[in-house]
Motif scaffolding. Structure first.
Motif, mmCIF file in Angstrom:
data_model
loop_
_atom_site.group_PDB
_atom_site.id
_atom_site.type_symbol
_atom_site.label_atom_id
_atom_site.label_comp_id
_atom_site.label_asym_id
_atom_site.label_seq_id
_atom_site.Cartn_x
_atom_site.Cartn_y
_atom_site.Cartn_z
ATOM 1 N N ASN A 166 19.545 44.241 -67.785
ATOM 2 C CA ASN A 166 20.831 44.927 -66.785
ATOM 3 C C ASN A 166 22.014 43.664 -67.130
ATOM 4 O O ASN A 166 21.372 42.538 -66.874
ATOM 5 C CB ASN A 166 20.493 44.941 -65.304
ATOM 6 C CG ASN A 166 19.125 45.776 -65.203
ATOM 7 O OD1 ASN A 166 19.451 46.920 -65.438
ATOM 8 N ND2 ASN A 166 17.847 45.186 -64.716
ATOM 9 N N ASN A 183 20.928 48.780 -69.543
ATOM 10 C CA ASN A 183 21.947 48.896 -68.006
ATOM 11 C C ASN A 183 23.221 48.286 -67.728
ATOM 12 O O ASN A 183 23.244 46.765 -67.432
ATOM 13 C CB ASN A 183 21.240 49.186 -66.400
ATOM 14 C CG ASN A 183 21.796 49.503 -65.525
ATOM 15 O OD1 ASN A 183 22.565 50.263 -65.555
ATOM 16 N ND2 ASN A 183 21.434 48.978 -64.590
ATOM 17 N N THR A 243 17.621 53.647 -74.557
ATOM 18 C CA THR A 243 17.716 54.587 -73.388
ATOM 19 C C THR A 243 18.997 53.148 -72.893
ATOM 20 O O THR A 243 19.034 51.957 -73.028
ATOM 21 C CB THR A 243 17.245 54.367 -72.421
ATOM 22 O OG1 THR A 243 15.507 54.726 -72.511
ATOM 23 C CG2 THR A 243 17.144 55.398 -71.058
ATOM 24 N N GLN A 255 22.695 53.460 -70.185
ATOM 25 C CA GLN A 255 23.214 53.094 -68.740
ATOM 26 C C GLN A 255 24.595 52.726 -67.873
ATOM 27 O O GLN A 255 24.304 51.659 -68.958
ATOM 28 C CB GLN A 255 22.241 53.099 -67.747
ATOM 29 C CG GLN A 255 22.266 53.845 -66.287
ATOM 30 C CD GLN A 255 21.338 54.122 -65.242
ATOM 31 O OE1 GLN A 255 19.601 53.625 -65.919
ATOM 32 N NE2 GLN A 255 21.066 55.085 -64.172
ATOM 33 N N ASN A 256 25.594 53.299 -67.473
ATOM 34 C CA ASN A 256 26.365 52.344 -67.314
ATOM 35 C C ASN A 256 27.501 52.009 -67.856
ATOM 36 O O ASN A 256 27.592 52.387 -69.838
ATOM 37 C CB ASN A 256 25.936 51.484 -66.015
ATOM 38 C CG ASN A 256 25.257 51.829 -64.982
ATOM 39 O OD1 ASN A 256 25.814 53.168 -63.675
ATOM 40 N ND2 ASN A 256 24.799 51.242 -63.690
ATOM 41 N N SER A 263 22.084 58.916 -72.796
ATOM 42 C CA SER A 263 22.770 57.232 -71.912
ATOM 43 C C SER A 263 21.756 58.418 -70.707
ATOM 44 O O SER A 263 21.417 59.369 -70.714
ATOM 45 C CB SER A 263 23.776 57.681 -72.626
ATOM 46 O OG SER A 263 24.363 58.841 -72.470
ATOM 47 N N LYS A 264 21.613 57.896 -69.877
ATOM 48 C CA LYS A 264 20.865 58.123 -68.386
ATOM 49 C C LYS A 264 22.709 58.167 -67.524
ATOM 50 O O LYS A 264 23.691 57.483 -67.334
ATOM 51 C CB LYS A 264 20.032 57.863 -68.185
ATOM 52 C CG LYS A 264 19.084 57.936 -68.722
ATOM 53 C CD LYS A 264 18.222 57.104 -67.869
ATOM 54 C CE LYS A 264 17.872 57.504 -67.214
ATOM 55 N NZ LYS A 264 16.096 56.734 -66.226
ATOM 56 N N GLY A 265 22.464 59.142 -66.655
ATOM 57 C CA GLY A 265 23.932 59.077 -65.420
ATOM 58 C C GLY A 265 25.167 58.568 -66.448
ATOM 59 O O GLY A 265 25.716 59.548 -67.260
ATOM 60 N N LYS A 266 25.772 58.414 -65.409
ATOM 61 C CA LYS A 266 27.685 58.241 -66.147
ATOM 62 C C LYS A 266 27.944 56.992 -66.704
ATOM 63 O O LYS A 266 28.585 55.607 -66.044
ATOM 64 C CB LYS A 266 28.298 58.157 -64.623
ATOM 65 C CG LYS A 266 28.271 59.578 -63.555
ATOM 66 C CD LYS A 266 28.988 58.859 -62.091
ATOM 67 C CE LYS A 266 28.909 60.757 -61.030
ATOM 68 N NZ LYS A 266 29.883 60.561 -59.937
ATOM 69 N N THR A 267 27.291 57.498 -67.989
ATOM 70 C CA THR A 267 27.292 55.791 -68.729
ATOM 71 C C THR A 267 28.604 56.522 -69.310
ATOM 72 O O THR A 267 29.496 57.313 -70.262
ATOM 73 C CB THR A 267 26.165 56.465 -69.788
ATOM 74 O OG1 THR A 267 25.170 55.782 -68.936
ATOM 75 C CG2 THR A 267 26.226 55.182 -70.630
#
Length: 282
Positions: free
Chosen positions: A125, A143, A161, A163-164, A181-185
């Motif tokens: 992260n 992340n 993967t 993210q962000n 990609s996950k979420g609001k990437t």
């Protein structure tokens, strides 16, 4: 010889809000036992502030530390980072290794060079730095990272993967790889170059100036919510493209019987040089 535990810790004064660092610590462990290292508030010159471990499945816990160099020759090692880590270098020669940090820590100018052919795991992260991995079926979970660069030179089947907000690049030289990609990437000024001939899968959502180059395989691209982004497929594979909510983007495909499914998108250019292709616009 023996299973050793090394603890090196500085002091933080809550009243004065000042930190007293331990400086320029050199540890050389020549045994092949499983050792544990705990560094907290350590500072020094990277060439002097070093850990050298000959072998064993070791555990490294690094917290609020600057300018540390770690060299590990063998074993299934676990690297854990917490707090603020600045200018730390890891050189790991082999083993099934794990690199991780918690979501509140920040890694600045970190350099990881994993030379083994084993399957490694990266869960990082808020990272600024470089990862080089020379083999194995690796797993990357990244992340919210800036100026982050990954190069995998082996032929393993890697899984990425994202993210962000992330910017930087991934360079992968082989294997059946997966990019998700996950979420609001937001992949900002981010590039992926896959030089292998195997079939890869891309499922990416959210990007500005995203660039993908894939040099082979029957690839599947599912890309959404990007602008000023594009894909170049230079191999002979039969590729499948699904674009949704794309703006000012492009596709450049060299060969193969390809399928294009374009939804709610404004594309600048689709260039396909060969093959019996299928186009669907909705």
């Amino acid at each position: 010889q023996g299973t050793d535990k090394y603890t090196v810790k500085g002091v933080y004064d809550k009243k004065t809000k000042e930190t007293t660092y331990v400086k320029n610590i050199a540890i050389e462990d020549r045994s092949i036992e499983n050792d544990t290292y705990y560094f907290d508030k350590v500072y020094g010159v990277p060439e002097v502030n070093t850990i050298s471990d000959e072998g064993g499945s070791d555990k490294y816990s690094i917290k609020d530390t600057m300018f540390v160099s770690i060299k590990d020759n063998n074993g299934n090692d676990k690297y854990s980072f917490n707090g603020e880590i600045i200018n730390t270098k890891i050189d790991d020669l082999s083993g099934i290794d794990t690199y991780s940090n918690n979501s509140k820590s920040e890694l600045s100018c970190i350099f990881i060079d994993d030379k083994g052919a084993d399957n490694d795991t990266y869960k990082l992260n808020n990272v600024e730095g470089t990862i080089k991995d020379e083999g194995g079926d690796n797993t990357f979970a990244i992340n919210g990272s800036a100026d982050f660069y990954v190069t995998t030179s082996g032929l393993g089947n890697d899984k990425y993967t994202l993210q962000n907000r992330i910017n930087g690049y991934i360079k992968d030289y082989g294997g059946e790889d997966t990019y998700t990609s996950k979420g609001k990437t937001t992949l900002w000024s981010f590039s992926i170059t896959d030089s292998g001939a195997a079939t890869d899968t891309y499922t990416l959502n959210g990007g500005n100036l995203l660039s993908i180059t894939d040099e082979g395989g029957n690839n599947k691209f599912t890309i959404s919510n990007c602008y000023e982004s594009g894909i170049k497929a230079t191999g002979n594979g039969n590729d499948t493209y699904k674009y949704t909510n794309m703006s000012d983007c492009w596709i450049d495909d060299y060969a193969g019987n390809d399928i294009y499914n374009i939804n709610k998108s404004r594309l600048s250019i689709i260039e396909d040089y060969a093959g019996s292709d299928v186009y669907k616009f909705t």
